[in-house]
Design an enzyme around this catalytic site. Structure first.
Site, short mmCIF file in Angstrom:
data_model
loop_
_atom_site.label_atom_id
_atom_site.label_comp_id
_atom_site.label_asym_id
_atom_site.label_seq_id
_atom_site.Cartn_x
_atom_site.Cartn_y
_atom_site.Cartn_z
N GLY A 14 0.77 -1.24 0.00
CA GLY A 14 0.00 0.00 0.00
C GLY A 14 0.80 1.28 0.00
O GLY A 14 0.23 2.37 0.08
N GLY B 113 2.68 2.36 -2.50
CA GLY B 113 2.77 2.92 -3.84
C GLY B 113 3.88 2.34 -4.69
O GLY B 113 4.34 2.97 -5.64
N LYS B 114 4.31 1.10 -4.37
CA LYS B 114 5.36 0.45 -5.16
C LYS B 114 4.97 0.36 -6.63
O LYS B 114 5.75 0.69 -7.52
CB LYS B 114 5.60 -0.98 -4.66
N THR B 115 3.75 -0.13 -6.87
CA THR B 115 3.31 -0.35 -8.25
C THR B 115 3.24 0.96 -9.01
O THR B 115 3.71 1.05 -10.16
CB THR B 115 1.94 -1.05 -8.27
N SER B 116 2.66 2.00 -8.40
CA SER B 116 2.56 3.30 -9.07
C SER B 116 3.94 3.84 -9.42
O SER B 116 4.17 4.33 -10.53
CB SER B 116 1.83 4.30 -8.17
N ASP C 137 4.07 -9.93 -7.71
CA ASP C 137 3.15 -9.81 -6.59
C ASP C 137 1.91 -10.67 -6.83
O ASP C 137 1.23 -10.49 -7.83
CB ASP C 137 2.74 -8.34 -6.45
N THR D 188 -6.69 1.52 -6.76
CA THR D 188 -5.97 0.25 -6.57
C THR D 188 -6.51 -0.57 -5.40
O THR D 188 -6.81 -1.75 -5.56
CB THR D 188 -4.46 0.51 -6.42
#
Length: 570
Positions: free
Chosen positions: A22, A24-27, A49, A502
């Site tokens: 949560g 913000g790794k993906t963003s 993931d 997300t």
């Protein structure tokens, strides 16, 4: 501390983005990948993931082999699905024996390859193939990994040494790997993968955190464990830092002071690394257009006539319903970082205030339960210590086996106990024992991030087969577990999310998975809503306005059973 900018970033062939769920790794991984592709670089972006949301960002049906993104020339995205990878891997192992061995033997192989351990192996095999592929290294300028939440990532990174040691010490060819003799041939690939990760000239590890105490502590723990694995080329990126403006009101000042207070007390482990930040954005990071903007700008739109939202349900009304319906097992589930732990604690405290005997626990290895408040209120608490329950389970199996086996047979058992699969069994048993407390108390369980939780619940089906094979036994608590979880009169799963794209998409997938598992869910919680506050800050008003579409979606998914919680300074 400077603003994160890919133009002056120390770029390596491999870039890893990791951190607490949560944050913000993906963003950030997507924004970096798009930014580099826009600069003419050829980029491969890979998610490892199990709870990935890349398909939501790119609005594409992704797979484990690579999808070219039309809106971003030069970018190819791979979404590794551990369950699918496990199925493909299982079939690749068994296929050569079909028609050659009896059906009973084939079925035995399938059973031995049906547990969560096979999922781990399969996911890591695919990961290893990408990081050791000479073809990929030649074809792409940079290979970016959007990794799973910290605990899962570290487990995956530690697998090569764990499996390698296990294989090299195995003398009988017997293990929880069943007929997986081909693993021996992958030892060199595993070794190469670990060496590449530890090579500072080849790999950069980007630790992503929010400017809050819990994720910073998690980043520090992750950083230290990665250092022990030899991965020392690290960069800390603080995502979502509120910028001070002339329009600061009470709420924005509270957020600003809390964030900067956390940054002033950053753990010592992180102080030796370069630290960058990404400003808090008012818009949803749910499209390629906005992901592209993430590292560039945030133009604020005026929100005329802003009015705080009035919730139909609060956490109090949710707990009152749980109490009235007599639920015995209550889970809080959702994507990492949405506030499951806080909500679990509040539910436990409210139930206790109604005169209920409550036990509060967590299955999350990175737990942050407020034990002090719970204990003070008279609530019994616990958590699963993985090392402790593993050693206890090993000793139990050894004791039972030693009474009926020869010394040579005991070597066979010891080989099995050295396998990483044994840890899965031990943790699962502890989980079942905690749920069994529902015989006498209401059990409130703060669970691990979604992917790990579902693997844990899925294990109920195949667990007993693994136990029988390792000469352990199935306690009554394990036998009663799945029926209890599927009994909607006893068990309630409260899905926790945030008013953002997300977490809501992830929660929707969790709801579907729970339905397939036959597990009931009635209530949802949307946590940390700015739209319930009376902020006068135009930036926060814009952000609050952008929450409404996601709150409405959750209301639809829950058939109106949604409790809203305002952002609060805690």
């Amino acid at each position: 501390m400077k603003e994160f900018n890919i133009n002056d970033m120390e770029l390596t062939k491999y870039l890893f983005f990791t951190g607490k769920g949560g944050v913000g790794k993906t963003s950030l991984a997507c924004s970096t990948a798009i930014g580099l592709a826009d600069r003419g670089k050829k980029i491969l972006l890979i998610s490892t993931d199990p709870a990935s949301n890349l398909q939501d960002v790119f609005n594409e049906s992704l797979n484990g082999h690579g999808t070219e993104i039309k809106e971003v020339p030069g970018l190819t995205v791979v979404n590794l699905d551990p369950e699918q990878a496990a199925a493909e891997y299982r079939e690749s192992v068994i296929a050569p024996y079909r028609g050659l061995l009896p059906v009973s033997v084939i079925q035995n192989m399938e059973e031995q390859l049906s547990g969560s351990c096979t999922v781990e192996i399969a996911a890591f095999n695919e990961f290893s193939d990408f990081i050791t592929s000479a073809e990929s290294a030649k074809e792409y300028d940079h290979i970016i990994f959007d990794t799973a939440p910290t605990g899962h990532t570290l487990r995956m990174l530690q697998l090569p040494s764990a499996w390698s040691t296990f294989i090299s010490e195995s003398t009988h060819g017997a293990s929880c790997l069943g007929q997986l003799s081909g693993l021996e041939t992958r030892k060199e690939i595993y070794k190469q993968a670990v060496n590449t990760l530890a090579d500072g000239n080849a790999t950069r590890l980007v630790l992503v955190s929010r400017p809050d105490t819990a994720p910073l502590k998690e980043a520090a723990r992750s950083s230290k464990e990665l250092q022990l694995l030899g991965i020392k080329n690290q960069l800390l990126v603080i995502n979502g830092l509120l910028q001070e403006t002339d329009e600061m009101d009470t709420l924005s000042s509270q957020i600003y002071e809390r964030q900067h207070g956390a940054m002033n007390n950053i753990p010592d482990t992180l102080k030796g690394y370069p630290i960058d930040f990404v400003p808090l954005r008012s818009y949803n990071l749910s499209s390629i257009e906005n992901i592209r903007r993430m590292l560039l700008d945030d133009k604020i739109k005026d929100v005329n006539g802003y009015t705080p939202l009035t919730p139909s349900h609060t956490l109090d009304s949710l707990v009152a319903d749980l109490h009235k319906s007599g639920k015995r097992v209550i889970f809080t589930m959702g994507k990492g970082g949405v506030g499951k732990t806080t909500i679990a604690t509040e539910i436990a405290l409210k139930l206790k205030s109604m005169g209920t005997s409550v036990h509060l626990t967590t299955t999350d290895p990175a737990n942050h339960l407020n034990y002090e408040a719970a204990i003070k209120a008279g609530i019994s608490v616990s958590r699963i210590d993985e090392e402790e329950v593993l050693e206890a389970y090993k000793n139990e199996v050894r004791s039972k086996a030693a009474s009926v086996m020869t010394a040579e047979d005991m070597e066979y058992i010891e080989e099995d106990l050295r396998s990483p699969c044994t840890q899965e069994i031990a943790v699962f048993r502890a989980f079942a024992e905690i749920v069994d407390k529902a015989e006498n108390q209401v059990v409130v369980i703060d669970t691990a991030p979604t992917g790990h939780t579902l693997l844990l619940l899925d294990a109920t089906e195949s667990y007993h087969k693994e136990v029988e094979r390792t000469h352990g036994d199935s306690p009554e608590s394990v036998k009663k577990l799945l029926p209890r979880l599927r009994n909607e009169k006893e068990t309630e799963v409260v899905i926790v999310t945030l008013p953002e794209a997300t977490p809501v998409f992830e929660a929707q997938r969790l709801q579907a998975d729970l339905k397939r598992a036959g597990i009931h869910n009635r209530w949802w919680v949307v946590n940390a809503c700015l739209s319930l506050t009376e902020t006068k800050n135009k930036f926060l008003q814009t952000k609050a306005q952008n929450e409404l579409i996601w709150i409405k979606k959750v209301e639809e998914l829950s058939n109106g059973n949604t409790a809203l919680i305002a952002w609060k300074n805690s």
